[in-house]
Scaffold this motif. Structure first.
Motif, mmCIF file in Angstrom:
data_model
loop_
_atom_site.group_PDB
_atom_site.id
_atom_site.type_symbol
_atom_site.label_atom_id
_atom_site.label_comp_id
_atom_site.label_asym_id
_atom_site.label_seq_id
_atom_site.Cartn_x
_atom_site.Cartn_y
_atom_site.Cartn_z
ATOM 1 N N TRP A 158 26.123 -29.164 57.081
ATOM 2 C CA TRP A 158 24.975 -29.980 57.472
ATOM 3 C C TRP A 158 23.680 -29.183 57.412
ATOM 4 C CZ3 TRP A 158 27.413 -32.551 62.390
ATOM 5 C CH2 TRP A 158 28.274 -33.580 62.002
ATOM 6 N N VAL A 159 23.751 -27.882 57.705
ATOM 7 C CA VAL A 159 22.544 -27.047 57.617
ATOM 8 C C VAL A 159 22.058 -27.033 56.177
ATOM 9 C CG1 VAL A 159 21.608 -24.723 57.907
ATOM 10 C CG2 VAL A 159 23.184 -25.652 59.625
ATOM 11 N N LYS A 160 22.955 -26.765 55.255
ATOM 12 C CA LYS A 160 22.594 -26.753 53.829
ATOM 13 C C LYS A 160 22.022 -28.106 53.408
ATOM 14 C CE LYS A 160 24.314 -25.617 49.274
ATOM 15 N NZ LYS A 160 25.425 -25.140 48.458
ATOM 16 N N ALA A 161 22.565 -29.184 53.959
ATOM 17 C CA ALA A 161 22.124 -30.534 53.594
ATOM 18 C C ALA A 161 20.679 -30.811 54.022
ATOM 19 C CB ALA A 161 23.059 -31.578 54.200
ATOM 20 N N VAL A 162 20.240 -30.235 55.160
ATOM 21 C CA VAL A 162 18.886 -30.553 55.656
ATOM 22 C C VAL A 162 17.860 -29.455 55.384
ATOM 23 C CG1 VAL A 162 19.722 -32.189 57.386
ATOM 24 C CG2 VAL A 162 19.358 -29.789 58.021
ATOM 25 N N LEU A 163 18.269 -28.315 54.854
ATOM 26 C CA LEU A 163 17.289 -27.257 54.563
ATOM 27 C C LEU A 163 16.201 -27.700 53.580
ATOM 28 C CD1 LEU A 163 19.290 -23.907 54.526
ATOM 29 C CD2 LEU A 163 17.558 -24.671 56.172
ATOM 30 N N PRO A 164 16.525 -28.460 52.525
ATOM 31 C CA PRO A 164 15.434 -28.932 51.659
ATOM 32 C C PRO A 164 14.421 -29.791 52.413
ATOM 33 C CG PRO A 164 17.546 -29.164 50.542
ATOM 34 C CD PRO A 164 17.849 -28.791 51.973
ATOM 35 N N LEU A 165 14.879 -30.574 53.375
ATOM 36 C CA LEU A 165 13.969 -31.368 54.200
ATOM 37 C C LEU A 165 13.073 -30.455 55.026
ATOM 38 C CD1 LEU A 165 12.933 -34.007 55.471
ATOM 39 C CD2 LEU A 165 14.876 -33.893 57.044
ATOM 40 N N TYR A 166 13.651 -29.419 55.629
ATOM 41 C CA TYR A 166 12.868 -28.456 56.411
ATOM 42 C C TYR A 166 11.749 -27.871 55.558
ATOM 43 C CZ TYR A 166 11.888 -24.169 59.085
ATOM 44 O OH TYR A 166 11.278 -23.148 59.779
ATOM 45 N N GLU A 167 12.084 -27.493 54.338
ATOM 46 C CA GLU A 167 11.088 -26.861 53.466
ATOM 47 C C GLU A 167 10.049 -27.840 52.941
ATOM 48 O OE1 GLU A 167 12.877 -23.070 51.400
ATOM 49 O OE2 GLU A 167 14.160 -24.806 50.986
ATOM 50 N N SER A 168 10.423 -29.105 52.758
ATOM 51 C CA SER A 168 9.461 -30.073 52.218
ATOM 52 C C SER A 168 8.624 -30.753 53.301
ATOM 53 C CB SER A 168 10.185 -31.129 51.379
ATOM 54 O OG SER A 168 11.035 -31.926 52.184
ATOM 55 N N VAL A 194 13.493 -19.373 55.451
ATOM 56 C CA VAL A 194 14.828 -19.933 55.657
ATOM 57 C C VAL A 194 15.794 -18.879 56.186
ATOM 58 C CG1 VAL A 194 16.834 -20.924 54.468
ATOM 59 C CG2 VAL A 194 14.543 -21.830 54.032
ATOM 60 N N ASP A 195 15.745 -17.651 55.668
ATOM 61 C CA ASP A 195 16.649 -16.598 56.153
ATOM 62 C C ASP A 195 16.462 -16.350 57.646
ATOM 63 O OD1 ASP A 195 17.727 -16.314 53.648
ATOM 64 O OD2 ASP A 195 16.624 -14.484 53.158
ATOM 65 N N ALA A 196 15.224 -16.365 58.108
ATOM 66 C CA ALA A 196 14.955 -16.170 59.535
ATOM 67 C C ALA A 196 15.489 -17.357 60.340
ATOM 68 C CB ALA A 196 13.461 -15.981 59.773
ATOM 69 N N LEU A 197 15.322 -18.564 59.817
ATOM 70 C CA LEU A 197 15.855 -19.749 60.498
ATOM 71 C C LEU A 197 17.377 -19.655 60.612
ATOM 72 C CD1 LEU A 197 15.579 -22.594 61.714
ATOM 73 C CD2 LEU A 197 15.714 -23.486 59.374
ATOM 74 N N LEU A 198 18.035 -19.254 59.540
ATOM 75 C CA LEU A 198 19.496 -19.142 59.562
ATOM 76 C C LEU A 198 19.949 -18.110 60.590
ATOM 77 C CD1 LEU A 198 20.246 -19.355 55.728
ATOM 78 C CD2 LEU A 198 20.377 -21.190 57.438
ATOM 79 N N ARG A 199 19.237 -17.003 60.711
ATOM 80 C CA ARG A 199 19.580 -15.997 61.737
ATOM 81 C C ARG A 199 19.427 -16.577 63.136
ATOM 82 N NH1 ARG A 199 16.521 -12.509 58.407
ATOM 83 N NH2 ARG A 199 14.837 -12.500 59.926
ATOM 84 N N LEU A 200 18.380 -17.349 63.354
ATOM 85 C CA LEU A 200 18.166 -17.955 64.666
ATOM 86 C C LEU A 200 19.268 -18.946 65.012
ATOM 87 C CD1 LEU A 200 14.311 -18.547 64.571
ATOM 88 C CD2 LEU A 200 15.541 -17.002 66.095
#
Length: 184
Positions: free
Chosen positions: A18-28, A38-44
């Motif tokens: 689900w994270v992979k599915a919504v990451l493009p939305l986060y970026e757009s 994104v790398d910092a978000l994934l660490r958090l």
């Protein structure tokens, strides 16, 4: 008529599909200066116990995200986004209704100043969903080392005295913007 079911699921593993599915939305959905790398978000997602990365599901399909921080005394809403194809379908309102129902503590969020029609609409949207303007005198630290701070406004779900709000802002600056950098 069957109405879609909207749910929120907290994800604490950055490798969850689900994270992979919504990451493009986060970026757009958020300009570069209003989001972290994104790398910092994934660490958090993996390492920050105060932060919750919630995936918004409609009938079990990821359609949005809601990133929040629980600081015990108050709740900071960092990012809320719904797929552009589904905006104006009431999904964000259901997320904010969940917030009102499930989080009784003080809630705070940042918004862009009402200098554009879209920013003014967003502020009105939050006001219709129970938030009030707290201050127009706020600066968001940069998410990136060497980045520029960003003048924003703060909204909350109720009034807050200036000393308490200043204390909350210090916590946000330290914990949210300084978690993986030395920029506060």
């Amino acid at each position: 008529m069957d109405y879609p079911t909207v749910t929120l699921e907290t994800v604490r593993d950055s490798s969850h599909p689900w994270v992979k599915a919504v990451l493009p939305l986060y970026e757009s959905a958020f300009p570069l200066e209003e989001r972290r790398e994104v790398d910092a978000l994934l660490r958090l997602i993996d390492d920050a116990p105060e932060m919750s990365f919630r995936v918004v599901l409609m009938d079990g399909v990821p359609v949005g995200l809601f990133i929040t921080w629980d600081f015990g005394e108050f709740f900071y809403c960092e990012h809320l986004a719904v797929s552009s194809e589904l905006r104006s379908a009431g999904i964000g309102g259901k997320v904010l209704a969940w917030l009102r129902r499930e989080v009784p503590m003080f809630q705070i969020l940042e918004v862009e100043p009402a200098e554009t029609e879209m920013a003014a609409r967003r502020i009105n949207y939050y006001q219709r969903n129970g938030f009030i303007l707290l201050t127009q005198d706020y600066v968001q630290p940069s998410y990136r080392a060497g980045g520029e701070p960003l003048p924003l406004w703060l909204m909350g779900n109720r009034e807050c005295d200036s000393d308490t709000l200043a204390r909350y802002v210090r916590v946000i600056h330290e914990k949210v913007y300084g978690f993986y950098s030395d920029v506060v």
